[in-house]
Design an enzyme around this catalytic site. Structure first.
Site, short mmCIF file in Angstrom:
data_model
loop_
_atom_site.label_atom_id
_atom_site.label_comp_id
_atom_site.label_asym_id
_atom_site.label_seq_id
_atom_site.Cartn_x
_atom_site.Cartn_y
_atom_site.Cartn_z
N HIS A 162 26.36 48.60 4.76
CA HIS A 162 26.98 49.69 5.51
C HIS A 162 26.05 50.18 6.62
O HIS A 162 26.49 50.47 7.74
CB HIS A 162 27.34 50.83 4.55
CG HIS A 162 27.89 52.04 5.21
ND1 HIS A 162 27.16 53.19 5.37
CD2 HIS A 162 29.09 52.29 5.79
CE1 HIS A 162 27.89 54.09 5.99
NE2 HIS A 162 29.07 53.58 6.26
N GLU A 193 26.23 47.76 9.46
CA GLU A 193 27.44 47.98 10.25
C GLU A 193 27.23 49.07 11.30
O GLU A 193 27.59 48.93 12.46
CB GLU A 193 28.59 48.36 9.32
CG GLU A 193 29.87 48.76 10.03
CD GLU A 193 30.58 49.90 9.33
OE1 GLU A 193 31.00 50.85 10.03
OE2 GLU A 193 30.73 49.84 8.09
N HIS A 194 26.61 50.19 10.89
CA HIS A 194 26.32 51.27 11.83
C HIS A 194 25.38 50.82 12.94
O HIS A 194 25.59 51.11 14.12
CB HIS A 194 25.68 52.45 11.08
CG HIS A 194 26.66 53.35 10.41
ND1 HIS A 194 26.70 54.71 10.62
CD2 HIS A 194 27.65 53.09 9.51
CE1 HIS A 194 27.65 55.24 9.89
NE2 HIS A 194 28.24 54.29 9.19
N GLU A 236 27.38 61.39 5.75
CA GLU A 236 28.59 60.68 5.31
C GLU A 236 28.63 60.62 3.78
O GLU A 236 29.70 60.81 3.17
CB GLU A 236 28.60 59.27 5.90
CG GLU A 236 29.87 58.50 5.62
CD GLU A 236 29.87 57.12 6.26
OE1 GLU A 236 30.87 56.39 6.08
OE2 GLU A 236 28.87 56.75 6.93
#
Length: 417
Positions: A50, A53-54, A130
């Site tokens: 993740h 991805e950022h 998040e």
């Protein structure tokens, strides 16, 4: 002019390009996917997929972050990314005349990221926020607890975001290592749908995509545990968020078709059994839904609702009774007919969207299955019998196989199934 058809090409480096062309529209949806997700991470850097991805959006050798964000948006298109348990993707929707721009942009993100150190440190704060938002959202967090109940100790139990301690500890070297491992062409594919020429796209991808040397790929599997029960309290909550699930066969298993029908009958919309029993007949919940998730070695059928804590025992008993009725008695002919109609209509409507068609192409490629045209899928659903639904219900809707996740006020900590 492109004709409505599916095509697939495997490039010399192993990268798959799969497309479905559509007439009568001006858009294209295109995505890069890798079959590496959260489940395949080293647990010591949980959340690194993740994080990767950022970081893909924080700059390449050819573009800075602002250019990445604006190039397609300034032409009315969109660019986004996602991380899941079994894939990472970067995808876009745009006008057909912007195909070369979109392929160049996504190819640049995948092939030439720079992972600037200063951006990595800032992004840690973003991802930690998040994570806090996720923990503070019981309607999302309860599914993390359900997956722990069904898969504790197995890679599928891991949360996509990772844990605060691992997020804080991730380094640039961890990101680079994950990038090299995850995007290897033999683990990846391009899916696209819309007003598109397959050969033109293949030529562009050969030109715009390049890949680092892969030192080896981790594929994480494991034994499935005995299902359990996980609960957490949130003192400020007024409602209990409840989810019950059971492990079922993976997407590659053809029994997914009767499960889709069963899911529609039990928890799809206001005409479903559970909506009628829990809301319309007894007024115990505002909403209730059932769902399906599929992975390479297992699937999940589950039910979710939220309600006042004092009604949890009643609702839980109604749920178990309804599942038991289906397990012992199956479904009715009229229910099967209506469920087929819902599935048929939903699939047909999805064919009008290039994004939905791209996702469908990607789903077959993700699971390494032969692509089925929509007419073939509809035919398979029409062939489903009462006995097929009865067979999956009787085999899998067994109370000993249920896992449960629960989030609610302090009072629920005394509740047990």
């Amino acid at each position: 002019m492109a004709k409505k058809t599916y095509r697939k090409t495997v490039l010399d480096n192993g990268l798959v390009v799969a497309t479905e062309s559509m007439e009568g529209i001006r858009s294209i949806s295109l995505g890069y996917f890798t079959r590496q997700g959260t489940r395949d991470e080293d647990p010591e850097v949980a959340g690194v997929s993740h994080f990767l991805e950022h970081m893909l959006f924080k700059g390449t050798r050819n573009r800075d972050a602002r250019q990445i964000a604006s190039e397609l948006e300034d032409r009315g298109g969109s660019l986004d990314a996602a991380t899941a348990k079994e894939f990472i993707s970067v995808y876009a929707r745009f006008l057909f005349e912007d195909l070369e721009l979109a392929v160049d942009l996504i190819g640049d993100l995948v092939s030439n990221p720079t992972f600037p150190e200063e951006e990595l440190q800032k992004e840690k704060g973003v991802i930690l926020e998040e994570y806090r938002e996720f923990v503070d959202s019981p309607e999302e967090y309860v599914f993390f607890l359900l997956f722990r109940a069904l898969f504790e100790g197995h890679p599928l139990s891991r949360e996509v975001l990772g844990k605060p301690e691992t997020i804080k500890a991730i380094t640039r070297n961890d990101i680079v290592a994950r990038w090299k491992e995850a995007i290897a062409p033999e683990n990846s594919f391009i899916a696209a749908a819309g007003f598109i020429d397959h050969e033109e796209l293949v030529a562009m991808i050969n030109e715009k995509f390049s890949f680092p040397k892969n030192e080896g790929t981790r594929w994480s599997n494991g034994e499935f545990p005995k299902p359990g029960f996980f609960k957490e309290s949130r003192p400020a909550l007024n409602q209990v968020h409840f989810s019950l699930g059971v492990r079922i066969p993976p997407y590659s298993d053809k029994r997914r078709y009767p499960f889709i029908i069963l899911n529609s009958i039990l928890g799809y919309g206001m005409s479903s059994r559970l909506f009628f029993e829990l809301r319309e007949k007894r007024g115990l919940v505002y909403s209730v839904t059932s769902f399906l998730e599929f992975y390479r070695d297992a699937g999940v059928f589950g039910v979710y609702f939220s309600l006042e804590p004092g009604n949890l025992d009643k609702a839980y008993k109604v749920l178990l009774d309804e599942l038991e009725k289906v397990r012992k008695n199956g479904i009715r002919e009229d229910e099967l007919k209506r469920a087929k109609g819902r599935v048929r209509g939903s699939l047909a409507l999805s064919q009008e969207s290039s994004s939905s068609r791209m996702s469908r192409v990607a789903n077959y490629e993700l699971h390494k299955l032969n692509f089925l045209h929509i007419d073939e899928v509809l035919e398979r659903f029409e062939e489903i019998t009462l006995d097929e639904v009865m067979e999956v219900a009787s085999e899998f809707l067994v109370p000993d196989n249920y896992g449960i996740g629960l989030v609610g006020p302090e009072s629920i900590m005394n509740w047990n199934p």
